[in-house]
Design an enzyme around this catalytic site. Structure first.
Site, PDB file in Angstrom:
ATOM      1  N   ASP A  73     -32.175 -37.574   2.564  1.00  0.00           N
ATOM      2  CA  ASP A  73     -31.653 -37.301   3.842  1.00  0.00           C
ATOM      3  C   ASP A  73     -32.507 -38.169   4.960  1.00  0.00           C
ATOM      4  O   ASP A  73     -33.607 -37.976   4.841  1.00  0.00           O
ATOM      5  CB  ASP A  73     -31.734 -35.768   4.120  1.00  0.00           C
ATOM      6  N   SER A  90     -25.386 -34.435   8.641  1.00  0.00           N
ATOM      7  CA  SER A  90     -25.447 -34.341   7.269  1.00  0.00           C
ATOM      8  C   SER A  90     -24.160 -33.610   6.633  1.00  0.00           C
ATOM      9  O   SER A  90     -23.732 -33.931   5.368  1.00  0.00           O
ATOM     10  CB  SER A  90     -26.691 -33.691   6.805  1.00  0.00           C
ATOM     11  N   HIS A 102     -28.478 -25.312   3.373  1.00  0.00           N
ATOM     12  CA  HIS A 102     -28.435 -26.410   4.088  1.00  0.00           C
ATOM     13  C   HIS A 102     -27.249 -27.519   3.875  1.00  0.00           C
ATOM     14  O   HIS A 102     -26.453 -27.332   2.865  1.00  0.00           O
ATOM     15  CB  HIS A 102     -29.820 -27.111   4.168  1.00  0.00           C
ATOM     16  N   THR A 128     -26.509 -30.633   3.310  1.00  0.00           N
ATOM     17  CA  THR A 128     -26.432 -31.546   2.292  1.00  0.00           C
ATOM     18  C   THR A 128     -26.049 -31.069   1.070  1.00  0.00           C
ATOM     19  O   THR A 128     -24.926 -31.382   0.294  1.00  0.00           O
ATOM     20  CB  THR A 128     -27.473 -32.582   2.255  1.00  0.00           C
ATOM     21  N   GLU A 180     -31.533 -33.960  -3.379  1.00  0.00           N
ATOM     22  CA  GLU A 180     -31.729 -34.170  -2.400  1.00  0.00           C
ATOM     23  C   GLU A 180     -33.077 -33.930  -1.723  1.00  0.00           C
ATOM     24  O   GLU A 180     -33.889 -33.126  -2.012  1.00  0.00           O
ATOM     25  CB  GLU A 180     -30.973 -33.468  -1.142  1.00  0.00           C
ATOM     26  N   ASP A 210     -35.665 -36.557   6.146  1.00  0.00           N
ATOM     27  CA  ASP A 210     -34.951 -36.121   7.585  1.00  0.00           C
ATOM     28  C   ASP A 210     -35.824 -35.283   8.638  1.00  0.00           C
ATOM     29  O   ASP A 210     -35.888 -35.503   9.699  1.00  0.00           O
ATOM     30  CB  ASP A 210     -33.612 -35.548   7.382  1.00  0.00           C
ATOM     31  N   HIS A 241     -36.944 -36.413  12.232  1.00  0.00           N
ATOM     32  CA  HIS A 241     -36.776 -35.669  13.364  1.00  0.00           C
ATOM     33  C   HIS A 241     -38.034 -35.530  14.225  1.00  0.00           C
ATOM     34  O   HIS A 241     -37.951 -35.394  15.356  1.00  0.00           O
ATOM     35  CB  HIS A 241     -36.110 -34.346  13.046  1.00  0.00           C
ATOM     36  N   ASP A 278     -27.758 -39.824   3.509  1.00  0.00           N
ATOM     37  CA  ASP A 278     -26.439 -39.551   4.091  1.00  0.00           C
ATOM     38  C   ASP A 278     -26.303 -40.050   5.512  1.00  0.00           C
ATOM     39  O   ASP A 278     -25.296 -40.661   6.018  1.00  0.00           O
ATOM     40  CB  ASP A 278     -26.419 -38.007   4.260  1.00  0.00           C
ATOM     41  N   HIS A 279     -27.585 -40.523   5.993  1.00  0.00           N
ATOM     42  CA  HIS A 279     -27.576 -41.156   7.361  1.00  0.00           C
ATOM     43  C   HIS A 279     -28.819 -41.688   7.496  1.00  0.00           C
ATOM     44  O   HIS A 279     -30.074 -41.236   7.019  1.00  0.00           O
ATOM     45  CB  HIS A 279     -27.156 -40.104   8.484  1.00  0.00           C
TER      46      HIS A 279
END
Length: 480
Positions: A45, A95, A147, A149, A271, A276, A280, A319-320
């Protein structure tokens, strides 16, 4: 009489024709129609090219006059592709929409899980199709299992924030193996609903919450394995914060293979969710550690692939991208000083915990001690020493202390949000400074539209080349 018989035959043939036309859309693929016996889908992620190459740089050499990287195991897969991640709402997705695109083959709105634009139609996921075809299914994540994903492989909801409803659908999925973090909103938003753990138990799930119970999981049990130690918001600890005996994502993948392996085959999605979370928080050191954790998890799948090379597909993707991570910074004259990043001992989360333990008001000397004890940064010395903080950098720390001490009175304007996001101002200032002095910058505290990679090995891996949309990952996994 003959005309009537002919008419009836024509009606029957028409009905059969219509049934044959619509049957593929109304039914899950049968065991024979599913082209791949074993699928491993690993999702880092927020993991873009920069996060991957940072890990490769950190694992390589950085000596005077010489540089080298260590290629991650999955970066050496024979087939690679570039994936566009925009969704129906935005060029910069989340996500929920991107994981749903991978799991169902449909572009949807940001924040929505596996539902069409009007929120009336639910899309069936590849994991659900595998389960309906008699295969086994495992869903793993280093963050909470309801969550966005992981939820996108078993749930269908209007909003990714409906954690309690997602948890109930998790229990209804009848999937064989869940593992990783805990669950968000276990007793609902109001804290008065039935515990999701109990709902899972009522549906026949065995829940393990200790390493001992995890190690004793038997093949054939329907299980949800929860990490014995949790860190922030019910997630597994960052790899860099792990203590001896902590459970890891790669251990859970290894156990998952034991539980899921059978003659009919299985689908596993694992995952690395905290890559991720680290980006952040602009925490490059924590992101690097969790990319390595994902690599170790992939290595467990590679061991399985080596035994079943003609029946197995392994995919590693994201995912991104998160954070807009850039490997290069003008204030270091575009030099990488990765030994500074290696000197960071704890994640932004643990910096946050240490700062909060000091009380509502903190002093510069207290923060200075936390920094010197947990990083390789220095507050004095030769100005040409790359470890020494400049006056500008020390002032950034002092400003973050001032903002932190304002508490609820702090004015969270655009400048504040750009500098600190939603994080402890002091903690994120520390991780940003460590990253910057190492030659790494972040453009945002959020997601970006940067395309992400996919790495593939095994049966049908050759399909995952070129540039394509994330919805094609679903289609290629089901291609004959």
């Amino acid at each position: 009489m003959l005309k009537e018989t002919t008419r009836r035959i024509a009606i029957v043939l028409a009905i059969i024709s219509i049934a044959l036309i619509f049957a593929p859309f109304g039914q899950a693929k049968t065991e024979e129609e599913l082209p791949l016996k074993y699928i491993f889908l690993f999702i880092g992620d927020g993991m873009g090219y920069s996060q991957i190459n940072l890990a490769q740089m950190m694992e390589g050499n950085e000596k005077k006059g010489e540089t080298a990287i260590r290629e991650l195991s999955f970066s050496k897969f024979p087939y690679t592709g570039i994936v566009n991640t925009h969704d129906k709402t935005s060029l910069i997705p989340d996500s929920a929409s991107t994981a749903s695109a991978m799991s169902t083959g449909n572009k949807i709105h940001s924040g929505v899980i596996c539902k069409d634009t009007d929120l009336m139609k639910s899309f069936k996921t590849i994991a659900q199709k595998y389960k309906e075809a008699g295969r086994k299914v495992g869903i793993l994540s280093s963050v909470t299992l309801n969550h966005a994903t992981p939820a996108a492989f078993y749930a269908s909801v209007d909003s990714r924030k409906n954690y309690y409803e997602i948890g109930k659908q998790m229990a209804d999925s009848n999937f064989d193996y869940f593992a990783g973090g805990s669950l968000g909103q276990r007793t609902g938003k109001d804290g008065k609903s039935k515990d999701l753990y109990q709902i899972l138990k009522d549906k026949g799930y065995k829940i393990t919450e200790t390493r001992k119970d995890f190690e004793n999981i038997k093949k054939g049990e329907k299980v949800y394995a929860v990490s014995e130690r949790l860190q922030d918001s019910g997630a597994m600890p960052y790899m860099m914060d792990q203590k001896k005996g902590d459970m890891t994502l790669h251990e859970m993948v290894k156990k998952g293979i034991e539980v899921l392996d059978n003659e009919k085959g299985f689908f596993m999605m694992a995952e690395g969710g905290k890559i991720d979370w680290a980006c952040h928080a602009n925490d490059a050191r924590a992101a690097y550690g969790d990319v390595l954790d994902l690599e170790l998890a992939v290595d467990e799948a590679i061991k399985f692939y080596n035994k079943h090379p003609k029946e197995t597909l392994i995919l590693v993707t994201a995912d991104h991208e998160t954070g807009g991570m850039s490997l290069g910074y003008y204030l270091t004259h575009y030099n990488t000083n990765l030994e500074i990043l290696r000197g960071q001992k704890i994640s932004q989360v643990e910096f946050d915990n240490k700062i909060k333990a000091l009380g509502e008001k903190v002093k510069f000397e207290q923060i200075k001690k936390i920094i010197t004890e947990n990083t390789s940064l220095k507050f004095s010395g030769d100005k040409d020493d790359k470890f020494v903080l400049s006056e500008r950098e020390i002032n950034l720390i002092k400003k973050s202390i001032e903002q932190y001490n304002k508490g609820e009175k702090v004015e969270k304007d655009d400048d504040y949000t750009l500098q600190y996001g939603g994080y402890n101002p002091i903690a994120i200032t520390i991780t940003k400074l460590v990253a910057n002095k190492s030659g790494i910058t972040f453009g945002t505290n959020d997601h970006t539209a940067v395309p992400i990679p996919v790495y593939a090995i095994g049966k049908h891996a050759e399909l995952f080349t070129g540039t394509f949309h994330d919805t094609k990952i679903y289609e290629k996994m089901l291609a004959k």
